[in-house]
Scaffold this active site. Structure first.
Site, mmCIF file in Angstrom:
data_model
loop_
_atom_site.group_PDB
_atom_site.id
_atom_site.type_symbol
_atom_site.label_atom_id
_atom_site.label_comp_id
_atom_site.label_asym_id
_atom_site.label_seq_id
_atom_site.Cartn_x
_atom_site.Cartn_y
_atom_site.Cartn_z
ATOM 1 N N HIS A 1 38.061 34.779 42.391
ATOM 2 C CA HIS A 1 38.454 33.551 41.703
ATOM 3 C C HIS A 1 38.364 32.369 42.665
ATOM 4 O O HIS A 1 38.346 32.543 43.879
ATOM 5 C CB HIS A 1 39.858 33.698 41.107
ATOM 6 N N ASP B 1 31.724 37.694 39.835
ATOM 7 C CA ASP B 1 31.792 38.774 38.831
ATOM 8 C C ASP B 1 31.505 40.151 39.443
ATOM 9 O O ASP B 1 30.449 40.759 39.200
ATOM 10 C CB ASP B 1 30.815 38.499 37.682
ATOM 11 N N ARG C 1 46.778 39.291 35.321
ATOM 12 C CA ARG C 1 46.394 39.450 36.728
ATOM 13 C C ARG C 1 47.466 40.285 37.421
ATOM 14 O O ARG C 1 48.608 39.852 37.530
ATOM 15 C CB ARG C 1 46.245 38.065 37.367
HETATM 16 CU CU LIG Z 1 39.366 37.667 37.205
HETATM 17 ZN ZN LIG Z 2 33.070 35.719 35.546
#
Ligand SMILES: [Cu+2]
Ligand SMILES: [Zn+2]
Length: 167
Positions: free
Chosen positions: A67, A103, A160
């Site tokens: 992130h 990703d 999360r």
């Molecule tokens: Cu994530």
């Molecule tokens: Zn993503």
């Protein structure tokens, strides 16, 4: 043992391959879970290898992303922002037609809640000047659920449960 010796040599002066390590970052538990573990990164030449070891997950599949903000302070991990996406692509499966630079994909926790993910790429760097590649100042987020590689812009991976600041 052979592999360890070899990797030490490759990092050394003998092969003149530069080697950067960013090691032993602790996973912060988030969203009321007990998630634990470590994340290690080693860069050899242009290749970055991540070794993620996670404990106390719920058994099953969990999304893992980088992130964009290096901030794990929020109890739900929201302070880490969205997926790291310097090239402004759609979310997707790593290596497919379109995907974010963060990703990574999914990991699988066994019945004891233990998971390990080793991930290798030449699309990242550790501390280089190219901000489209530099992972320092970002976070690793481990999610409660599975990345479907399809839903925009999150992969519908749920809450999360773990957060790592890559400093
Ligand atoms: Cu994530
Ligand atoms: Zn993503």
């Amino acid at each position: 043992m052979k592999i360890t010796t070899l990797s030490m040599l490759v990092c050394g002066a003998i092969f003149t391959v530069s080697c950067t390590t960013a090691k032993n970052y602790k996973i912060n538990s988030k969203s009321g879970t007990n998630t634990q573990g470590t994340a290690d990164f080693v860069q050899k030449g242009k290749n970055v290898k991540m070794d993620l070891n996670v404990y106390k997950l719920t058994p099953g599949i969990h999304a893992v992303h980088i992130h964009e903000k290096g901030d794990c302070s929020a109890t739900d991990g929201s302070s880490a922002g969205g997926h790291w996406n310097p090239s402004k692509n759609d979310h997707g499966k790593w290596g497919s037609e379109h995907f974010h630079m963060g990703d990574i994909g999914n990991l699988v926790a066994d019945k004891n809640g233990t998971a390990r993910l080793i991930f290798d790429t030449d699309k990242w760097c550790i501390g280089c000047k190219d901000e489209s590649k530099n992972i320092i100042g970002k976070t690793i987020i481990i999610h409660a659920g599975q990345d479907d590689f399809h839903t925009q812009p999150t992969g519908n991976a749920g809450g999360r449960v773990g957060c790592v600041e890559i400093k």
